[in-house]
Motif scaffolding. Structure first.
Motif, mmCIF file in Angstrom:
data_model
loop_
_atom_site.group_PDB
_atom_site.id
_atom_site.type_symbol
_atom_site.label_atom_id
_atom_site.label_comp_id
_atom_site.label_asym_id
_atom_site.label_seq_id
_atom_site.Cartn_x
_atom_site.Cartn_y
_atom_site.Cartn_z
ATOM 1 N N SER A 1 35.373 36.490 41.167
ATOM 2 C CA SER A 1 36.737 37.038 41.289
ATOM 3 C C SER A 1 37.777 35.957 41.049
ATOM 4 N N SER A 2 37.521 34.761 41.542
ATOM 5 C CA SER A 2 38.428 33.640 41.344
ATOM 6 C C SER A 2 38.510 33.270 39.860
ATOM 7 N N ILE A 3 37.369 33.255 39.206
ATOM 8 C CA ILE A 3 37.325 32.938 37.778
ATOM 9 C C ILE A 3 38.084 33.999 36.986
ATOM 10 N N LYS A 4 37.811 35.264 37.282
ATOM 11 C CA LYS A 4 38.466 36.361 36.552
ATOM 12 C C LYS A 4 39.973 36.331 36.782
ATOM 13 N N HIS A 5 40.389 36.048 38.001
ATOM 14 C CA HIS A 5 41.819 35.991 38.316
ATOM 15 C C HIS A 5 42.520 34.911 37.498
ATOM 16 N N ILE A 6 41.940 33.726 37.436
ATOM 17 C CA ILE A 6 42.528 32.620 36.660
ATOM 18 C C ILE A 6 42.616 33.002 35.183
ATOM 19 N N LEU A 7 41.541 33.566 34.643
ATOM 20 C CA LEU A 7 41.532 33.939 33.231
ATOM 21 C C LEU A 7 42.534 35.054 32.938
ATOM 22 N N ASP A 8 42.588 36.071 33.800
ATOM 23 C CA ASP A 8 43.526 37.177 33.603
ATOM 24 C C ASP A 8 44.968 36.698 33.664
ATOM 25 N N GLU A 9 45.249 35.824 34.602
ATOM 26 C CA GLU A 9 46.594 35.261 34.743
ATOM 27 C C GLU A 9 46.983 34.489 33.479
#
Length: 192
Positions: free
Chosen positions: A22-30
């Motif tokens: 979730s942390s990885i996806k959040h950074i990438l989405d941002e």
């Protein structure tokens, strides 16, 4: 002292917990949102505003049911009505999320001065226990004559993060901008 300089030099570095997808996806989405906006696309907040409005209505219904001036046996019919409205509005909210948003992280208007009349829907997926991040760019109005073809990029997140969990923004920006360029490219006409 050298360690301190290295820390302050990377103040703007985006760091993710590599054990938390979730942390990885959040950074990438941002980062994807930043890249798309930097290309002249303005975020379309109408869908978010509709969700907020429906959420507010749901909260008001719950508060009215909780603090209604009559006590339980007397307000039974009123509570049943509130519960019914609560379920209906929650159903509408879930329907919007399921049908309209899906995996979308960003809705946009068309860029200013563009010949296209449709914005973008940017979606992403990072399945649990997988390192494959899929980024999809599609038209906000796929039935429009100016809608581009849907483009997709699937790549391992290990290509964009260091072993310390810091996003290598240059590589990621390059991949996302190539995908945006691919979407914006004119389809090649076949010569007969």
């Amino acid at each position: 002292m050298a360690e301190k300089k290295a820390e302050t030099g990377n103040k703007n570095a985006k760091k993710a917990n590599l054990l938390d997808h979730s942390s990885i996806k959040h950074i990438l989405d941002e980062s994807v949102s930043e890249i798309v906006k930097s290309r002249g696309y303005v975020e379309d907040l109408r869908m978010s505003n509709v969700r907020l409005l429906i959420g507010t209505i749901i909260i008001v219904i719950a508060l009215v049911a909780q603090f209604y001036k009559k006590k339980f046996p007397e307000n039974r019919d009123f509570l049943i009505g509130c519960i019914g409205l609560y379920v209906v509005f929650n159903g509408i909210l879930q329907l919007i999320i399921y049908t309209k948003e899906k995996n979308a992280i960003l809705f946009t208007y068309p860029p200013a001065g563009s010949v296209t009349s449709t914005g973008l829907v940017v979606s992403s997926k990072l399945p649990r226990f997988s390192d494959l991040y899929t980024l999809t760019i599609a038209s906000a109005d796929p039935k429009s004559i100016s809608a581009g073809k849907t483009v997709e990029l699937t790549k391992s997140v290990t290509q964009w993060f260091t072993k310390d969990g810091v996003l290598v923004e240059g590589l990621f920006w390059k991949d996302v901008e190539a995908l945006i360029n691919d979407y914006a490219a004119e389809p090649k006409k076949e010569v007969i």
